[in-house]
Structures are given as C-alpha cells and as structure tokens.
Motif scaffolding. Structure first.
Motif, PDB file in Angstrom:
ATOM      1  N   VAL A  54     -15.858  18.352  25.021  1.00  0.00           N
ATOM      2  CA  VAL A  54     -15.549  19.040  26.271  1.00  0.00           C
ATOM      3  C   VAL A  54     -14.069  18.858  26.570  1.00  0.00           C
ATOM      4  O   VAL A  54     -13.428  17.954  26.041  1.00  0.00           O
ATOM      5  N   GLY A  55     -13.538  19.705  27.438  1.00  0.00           N
ATOM      6  CA  GLY A  55     -12.138  19.605  27.796  1.00  0.00           C
ATOM      7  C   GLY A  55     -11.862  18.365  28.624  1.00  0.00           C
ATOM      8  O   GLY A  55     -12.612  18.050  29.544  1.00  0.00           O
ATOM      9  N   LEU A  56     -10.812  17.646  28.268  1.00  0.00           N
ATOM     10  CA  LEU A  56     -10.375  16.474  29.020  1.00  0.00           C
ATOM     11  C   LEU A  56      -8.897  16.628  29.334  1.00  0.00           C
ATOM     12  O   LEU A  56      -8.128  17.123  28.509  1.00  0.00           O
ATOM     13  N   ALA A  57      -8.513  16.172  30.525  1.00  0.00           N
ATOM     14  CA  ALA A  57      -7.101  16.241  30.902  1.00  0.00           C
ATOM     15  C   ALA A  57      -6.775  15.149  31.893  1.00  0.00           C
ATOM     16  O   ALA A  57      -7.627  14.727  32.676  1.00  0.00           O
ATOM     17  N   HIS A  58      -5.544  14.706  31.837  1.00  0.00           N
ATOM     18  CA  HIS A  58      -4.946  13.906  32.901  1.00  0.00           C
ATOM     19  C   HIS A  58      -4.059  14.891  33.652  1.00  0.00           C
ATOM     20  O   HIS A  58      -3.225  15.562  33.040  1.00  0.00           O
ATOM     21  N   VAL A  59      -4.270  14.976  34.961  1.00  0.00           N
ATOM     22  CA  VAL A  59      -3.568  15.955  35.791  1.00  0.00           C
ATOM     23  C   VAL A  59      -2.845  15.206  36.910  1.00  0.00           C
ATOM     24  O   VAL A  59      -3.449  14.377  37.595  1.00  0.00           O
ATOM     25  N   SER A  60      -1.569  15.495  37.095  1.00  0.00           N
ATOM     26  CA  SER A  60      -0.785  14.820  38.132  1.00  0.00           C
ATOM     27  C   SER A  60      -1.332  15.166  39.518  1.00  0.00           C
ATOM     28  O   SER A  60      -2.020  16.182  39.684  1.00  0.00           O
ATOM     29  N   PRO A  61      -1.021  14.354  40.523  1.00  0.00           N
ATOM     30  CA  PRO A  61      -1.462  14.681  41.885  1.00  0.00           C
ATOM     31  C   PRO A  61      -0.954  16.033  42.391  1.00  0.00           C
ATOM     32  O   PRO A  61      -1.548  16.620  43.288  1.00  0.00           O
ATOM     33  N   THR A  62       0.109  16.552  41.793  1.00  0.00           N
ATOM     34  CA  THR A  62       0.608  17.870  42.197  1.00  0.00           C
ATOM     35  C   THR A  62       0.082  19.001  41.311  1.00  0.00           C
ATOM     36  O   THR A  62       0.419  20.158  41.529  1.00  0.00           O
ATOM     37  N   GLY A  63      -0.748  18.666  40.314  1.00  0.00           N
ATOM     38  CA  GLY A  63      -1.434  19.695  39.539  1.00  0.00           C
ATOM     39  C   GLY A  63      -0.973  19.923  38.121  1.00  0.00           C
ATOM     40  O   GLY A  63      -1.568  20.736  37.416  1.00  0.00           O
ATOM     41  N   GLU A  64       0.076  19.249  37.648  1.00  0.00           N
ATOM     42  CA  GLU A  64       0.555  19.474  36.274  1.00  0.00           C
ATOM     43  C   GLU A  64      -0.349  18.766  35.268  1.00  0.00           C
ATOM     44  O   GLU A  64      -0.746  17.620  35.478  1.00  0.00           O
ATOM     45  N   PHE A  65      -0.635  19.468  34.182  1.00  0.00           N
ATOM     46  CA  PHE A  65      -1.371  18.846  33.083  1.00  0.00           C
ATOM     47  C   PHE A  65      -0.433  17.864  32.388  1.00  0.00           C
ATOM     48  O   PHE A  65       0.593  18.262  31.839  1.00  0.00           O
ATOM     49  N   LEU A  66      -0.778  16.588  32.421  1.00  0.00           N
ATOM     50  CA  LEU A  66       0.031  15.542  31.792  1.00  0.00           C
ATOM     51  C   LEU A  66      -0.383  15.319  30.344  1.00  0.00           C
ATOM     52  O   LEU A  66       0.445  15.076  29.476  1.00  0.00           O
ATOM     53  N   ARG A  67      -1.686  15.393  30.120  1.00  0.00           N
ATOM     54  CA  ARG A  67      -2.242  15.203  28.780  1.00  0.00           C
ATOM     55  C   ARG A  67      -3.495  16.052  28.684  1.00  0.00           C
ATOM     56  O   ARG A  67      -4.285  16.096  29.633  1.00  0.00           O
ATOM     57  N   VAL A  68      -3.685  16.727  27.575  1.00  0.00           N
ATOM     58  CA  VAL A  68      -4.844  17.596  27.373  1.00  0.00           C
ATOM     59  C   VAL A  68      -5.405  17.343  25.984  1.00  0.00           C
ATOM     60  O   VAL A  68      -4.692  16.924  25.079  1.00  0.00           O
ATOM     61  N   ASN A  69      -6.688  17.612  25.819  1.00  0.00           N
ATOM     62  CA  ASN A  69      -7.283  17.446  24.498  1.00  0.00           C
ATOM     63  C   ASN A  69      -7.495  18.803  23.827  1.00  0.00           C
ATOM     64  O   ASN A  69      -7.375  19.859  24.462  1.00  0.00           O
ATOM     65  N   PRO A  70      -7.798  18.796  22.534  1.00  0.00           N
ATOM     66  CA  PRO A  70      -7.974  20.059  21.807  1.00  0.00           C
ATOM     67  C   PRO A  70      -9.077  20.955  22.378  1.00  0.00           C
ATOM     68  O   PRO A  70      -8.939  22.178  22.372  1.00  0.00           O
ATOM     69  N   ALA A  71     -10.161  20.363  22.889  1.00  0.00           N
ATOM     70  CA  ALA A  71     -11.245  21.188  23.435  1.00  0.00           C
ATOM     71  C   ALA A  71     -10.776  21.971  24.664  1.00  0.00           C
ATOM     72  O   ALA A  71     -11.138  23.144  24.836  1.00  0.00           O
ATOM     73  N   LEU A  72      -9.966  21.363  25.510  1.00  0.00           N
ATOM     74  CA  LEU A  72      -9.449  22.085  26.675  1.00  0.00           C
ATOM     75  C   LEU A  72      -8.468  23.168  26.243  1.00  0.00           C
ATOM     76  O   LEU A  72      -8.481  24.276  26.779  1.00  0.00           O
ATOM     77  N   CYS A  73      -7.637  22.851  25.252  1.00  0.00           N
ATOM     78  CA  CYS A  73      -6.705  23.861  24.735  1.00  0.00           C
ATOM     79  C   CYS A  73      -7.467  25.073  24.203  1.00  0.00           C
ATOM     80  O   CYS A  73      -7.092  26.217  24.489  1.00  0.00           O
ATOM     81  N   ALA A  74      -8.529  24.829  23.457  1.00  0.00           N
ATOM     82  CA  ALA A  74      -9.327  25.925  22.908  1.00  0.00           C
ATOM     83  C   ALA A  74      -9.993  26.731  24.029  1.00  0.00           C
ATOM     84  O   ALA A  74     -10.008  27.964  23.986  1.00  0.00           O
ATOM     85  N   LEU A  75     -10.532  26.043  25.029  1.00  0.00           N
ATOM     86  CA  LEU A  75     -11.194  26.721  26.143  1.00  0.00           C
ATOM     87  C   LEU A  75     -10.227  27.639  26.894  1.00  0.00           C
ATOM     88  O   LEU A  75     -10.567  28.761  27.251  1.00  0.00           O
ATOM     89  N   LEU A  76      -8.999  27.153  27.103  1.00  0.00           N
ATOM     90  CA  LEU A  76      -8.030  27.909  27.898  1.00  0.00           C
ATOM     91  C   LEU A  76      -7.106  28.786  27.063  1.00  0.00           C
ATOM     92  O   LEU A  76      -6.314  29.560  27.609  1.00  0.00           O
ATOM     93  N   GLY A  77      -7.184  28.663  25.725  1.00  0.00           N
ATOM     94  CA  GLY A  77      -6.410  29.536  24.850  1.00  0.00           C
ATOM     95  C   GLY A  77      -4.940  29.186  24.733  1.00  0.00           C
ATOM     96  O   GLY A  77      -4.122  30.061  24.459  1.00  0.00           O
ATOM     97  N   TYR A  78      -4.588  27.926  24.954  1.00  0.00           N
ATOM     98  CA  TYR A  78      -3.192  27.478  24.868  1.00  0.00           C
ATOM     99  C   TYR A  78      -3.038  26.422  23.784  1.00  0.00           C
ATOM    100  O   TYR A  78      -3.971  25.656  23.515  1.00  0.00           O
ATOM    101  N   GLU A  79      -1.864  26.346  23.224  1.00  0.00           N
ATOM    102  CA  GLU A  79      -1.486  25.212  22.385  1.00  0.00           C
ATOM    103  C   GLU A  79      -1.201  24.039  23.325  1.00  0.00           C
ATOM    104  O   GLU A  79      -0.819  24.243  24.480  1.00  0.00           O
ATOM    105  N   GLU A  80      -1.346  22.832  22.809  1.00  0.00           N
ATOM    106  CA  GLU A  80      -1.129  21.644  23.640  1.00  0.00           C
ATOM    107  C   GLU A  80       0.253  21.658  24.312  1.00  0.00           C
ATOM    108  O   GLU A  80       0.378  21.402  25.510  1.00  0.00           O
ATOM    109  N   ALA A  81       1.287  21.973  23.557  1.00  0.00           N
ATOM    110  CA  ALA A  81       2.653  21.968  24.104  1.00  0.00           C
ATOM    111  C   ALA A  81       2.814  23.018  25.209  1.00  0.00           C
ATOM    112  O   ALA A  81       3.604  22.825  26.135  1.00  0.00           O
ATOM    113  N   ASP A  82       2.074  24.126  25.117  1.00  0.00           N
ATOM    114  CA  ASP A  82       2.172  25.181  26.135  1.00  0.00           C
ATOM    115  C   ASP A  82       1.361  24.855  27.385  1.00  0.00           C
ATOM    116  O   ASP A  82       1.698  25.305  28.484  1.00  0.00           O
ATOM    117  N   LEU A  83       0.284  24.086  27.220  1.00  0.00           N
ATOM    118  CA  LEU A  83      -0.570  23.746  28.358  1.00  0.00           C
ATOM    119  C   LEU A  83      -0.019  22.545  29.123  1.00  0.00           C
ATOM    120  O   LEU A  83      -0.046  22.523  30.359  1.00  0.00           O
TER     121      LEU A  83
END
Length: 184
Positions: A54-83
C-alpha cells in the motif's frame, strides 16, 4: 518425565545471512549488539516502507510529501523525485480537500491524533483514483517528556479502492445503518 528439555523452536536461530541472524548471534554469544541492532532495525524499516503493498508517505505538517514509497508513486502516477516535495493539497480532488484539511487542523491543534478518510486523488495523468487514507500525526519528542512535542510529520497509509472494495465498504456501512434503524 525426565528433565525439562526446551522445545526445538526455543533454541532455533536464523541461518547465517538471514534477517535476524546477526542479532541472534550477538545475543547468543553475549557480544555487543548496539550497532548490529540499529543496522538491522534500519534495514527492516527501509524494507517495510519500500516493499509495502500500500502507499506510504511521510507528509510535513504543511502538506509536502517528505518521503514516499513505490506503491504510492504507482498509485499516483509519479516518479519518487517528482512526488517528493509536492503537496497533498495539489493532488487531492477539490471536492475532498476541505474534509482532509479539517482533519489536519484538528490533529495539529491536538483535538485528534489520527484520522481515516475516503478521498479521491488526481493522478499525474489527470485520472481520478479513489483511496482510503489513514493518517497519524507523529510528534517530535518534547524536551521535558511530559507534554506532546511539536508536530513532526504525518504518517500516511493510502490504499486504492477498487470498484469491488468500494462497493463492499458501502454495503458494510448500509448494513450498519439498517441494524441501527431496526434497533430503533
């Protein structure tokens, strides 16, 4: 009955090179475990995060994706560096954004620690994907250890909702509503 033999599984240690082998060997020999344990914990954490289905992410209190996993990248259609660095607000369907932000504000204000929300994301290709979001605010340790620390990041778990799982969720909710009506 003679003796109190341990069952075989109580003495078993992982094979050399297997996860847990260095820790088991250090503990069994009474040797130093500090660095081995930390390295093994970090390797397990990385594998858990990177290999989760499943998609996993660390998200800052203001909403920025700090860290994302491959499942979340696939779900949202972004490369890790772009997400990484994008804001969840920009990827949330406009009709679902207010509810999500309301929960974020409640967490940051201390009214709740976590929330679950069915929402829609807008993928990189413009398609809309429904998902179940489970988010928990992680706080930094406080200096005194007594009060909650400052908001550090949100741990977000995102699971895509297929037509079947979405329909099943609605049916379970309807079943609960029907039971409540019958009880009245």
């Amino acid at each position: 009955m003679t003796g109190s033999a341990e069952p075989p599984h109580a003495r078993a240690t992982p094979p050399a090179g297997a996860p847990g082998a260095s820790l088991a060997g250090s503990v069994a020999s009474g040797g130093p475990v500090g660095a081995d344990v930390r390295a093994e914990e970090q390797a397990r954490y990385r594998a858990t995060f990177d290999l989760a289905p499943v998609g996993l992410a660390h998200v800052s209190p203001t909403g920025e994706f700090l860290r994302v996993n491959p499942a979340l990248c696939a779900l949202l259609g972004y490369e890790e560096a772009d997400l990484t660095g994008r804001r969840f607000q920009d990827l949330t369907h406009p009709a679902d954004l207010a509810a999500d932000l309301e929960h974020v504000v409640r967490c940051l204000g201390g009214a709740e620690d976590s929330y679950t929300l069915t929402k829609r994301y807008v993928r990189a290709d413009g398609r809309v994907v429904p998902a179940q979001l489970h988010a928990r605010l992680v706080r930094a340790p406080s200096p005194d250890g007594l009060l909650p620390g400052a908001p550090f990041y949100f741990l977000s778990v995102v699971e895509a909702l297929t037509d079947a799982s979405d329909r099943e969720g609605r049916e379970v909710g309807e079943h609960r509503d029907n039971r409540a009506d019958a009880a009245d």
